[in-house]
Design an enzyme around this catalytic site. Structure first.
Site, mmCIF file in Angstrom:
data_model
loop_
_atom_site.group_PDB
_atom_site.id
_atom_site.type_symbol
_atom_site.label_atom_id
_atom_site.label_comp_id
_atom_site.label_asym_id
_atom_site.label_seq_id
_atom_site.Cartn_x
_atom_site.Cartn_y
_atom_site.Cartn_z
ATOM 1 N N LYS B 57 -0.962 -13.011 18.092
ATOM 2 C CA LYS B 57 0.225 -13.829 17.780
ATOM 3 C C LYS B 57 0.110 -14.394 16.367
ATOM 4 C CE LYS B 57 2.366 -14.029 21.948
ATOM 5 N NZ LYS B 57 1.398 -13.156 22.662
ATOM 6 N N ASP B 60 0.845 -16.845 10.103
ATOM 7 C CA ASP B 60 0.269 -17.538 8.961
ATOM 8 C C ASP B 60 0.805 -16.902 7.676
ATOM 9 O OD1 ASP B 60 -1.483 -19.208 7.430
ATOM 10 O OD2 ASP B 60 -2.908 -19.165 9.091
ATOM 11 N N SER B 112 8.683 -16.209 26.700
ATOM 12 C CA SER B 112 9.031 -16.283 28.119
ATOM 13 C C SER B 112 9.023 -17.682 28.709
ATOM 14 C CB SER B 112 8.052 -15.423 28.925
ATOM 15 O OG SER B 112 6.725 -15.857 28.706
ATOM 16 N N GLY B 167 4.702 -10.213 36.920
ATOM 17 C CA GLY B 167 3.629 -10.680 37.797
ATOM 18 C C GLY B 167 3.561 -12.182 37.815
ATOM 19 N N ALA B 168 2.448 -12.734 37.281
ATOM 20 C CA ALA B 168 2.209 -14.180 37.328
ATOM 21 C C ALA B 168 3.391 -14.988 36.792
ATOM 22 C CB ALA B 168 0.944 -14.539 36.556
#
Lengths: 216, 216
Positions: B57, B60, B112, B167-168
């Site tokens: 991610k 910078d 998300s 999923g999770a």
């Protein structure tokens, strides 16, 4: 004076101890983590009596940021993340975890490169609203844009403002302090010097000279 | 089917080889880098014949992002960064460096978690303009918000769309593919299973079943 040295390469632990006697603390980041590893990052922080800033520019969902900082908690005391990811399910989780062990959260309020105007500046209103909501200990704002530091200082009289962009990126020591920053972050000029400890001392002197002549 | 497994903990190299036979590739991230180190990250990618996504991610200035990916170039082939840092002095530098060695850049278009609505969504217009300017190989958009995937697919018919959140985090296998994603990213369900390779196979079956019944 208020100086944090960006240790942007794996200097010797002895050098870091010397730097931490001259400066208020150190900041380490992602390229150094990749190059030197977690163990070195922890040793560097343990060698430093002052402020120890972990600057991974965290910008992910809460569980990922929390897992990332876990091994550093209690050794580093200050953690930098991007305000851009928002509070709910992200920065609020990180802040709780960091403060649980007495650490401090610092949010990026603005950046120093030209691309910062493309999205970050355009979103200033929403960024400030995240800062209000999360209420971090400190903010990052670039020394190359003192008017942003002045605005943040007026809005947040009691927050720490950490200011990179001195030296290689163009600002001079003391300029950000004059604008209201709490700490100036200096990297390459010090870590690239054959005498980093002496160079840290010289930066401090320049900060002092500049700060004695701040325009009102 | 199109499945990328988020290897969110240091699994054995044998398991990663097995996963890469069942799936199209792997994605590794910052918490695993911190836990397992750069050497393990490189070994994991070398064990995988498919797509190898480095998901730090990145967010910078250009020189810092370039230094960060340097050791991974030529081993990982796909690199995720945040679009909100903008092009000039940031993503344009990263893209040049990654593509110089045949790698591919993927930009986060949306996230998300609930906090994504606080700044990321509010800045959608500027985010899309950065995507237009940088022209990356692919985008990240969350499976939990299929309407965003549909919008991106219409706007960018030929870009890869990588979709986490299955999923999770709540989305079901195949839902993002139905909405137009190129790859679904599944982590904990597979890496937390006692039989990760078998679980990857089961996810593929579920993707197939769902994809056979996409609503038009």
């Amino acid at each position: 004076m208020a100086l944090i040295v960006a240790v942007d390469k794996p200097l010797s632990i002895t050098t870091i101890q010397g730097i931490c006697r001259e400066a208020d603390g150190i900041k380490t980041g992602l390229p150094t983590l990749v190059e030197a590893g977690t163990r070195w990052m922890l040793d560097a922080a343990k060698a430093c009596k002052g402020i120890r800033v972990l600057d991974l520019k965290l910008a992910d969902i809460g569980p990922v940021m929390v897992r990332t900082v876990e091994p550093f908690l209690g050794v580093y005391d200050t953690f930098i993340a991007h305000s851009f990811v928002g509070s709910k399910g992200a920065l609020e989780d990180l802040k709780n975890e960091v403060e649980r062990v007495g650490g401090r959260l610092v949010l990026v309020a603005s950046m120093s490169h030209p691309g910062a105007t493309e999205v970050y500046d355009e979103s200033a209103r929403h960024i400030l609203s995240v800062i209000d909501k999360v209420d971090p200990w400190g903010l990052v704002a670039p020394a190359t844009r003192p008017q942003i530091i002045e605005m943040l200082r007026r809005r947040y009289p009691r927050k720490a403002i950490l200011s990179p962009g001195i030296g290689a990126q163009g600002a001079k020591p003391g300029e950000a302090l004059c604008a209201g920053a709490s700490y100036e972050i200096v990297g390459r000029r010090i870590t690239g010097s054959p005498d980093p400890v002496g160079e840290a001392r010289r930066v401090r002197v320049e900060q002092y000279e500049k700060l004695s002549n701040c325009k009102p």
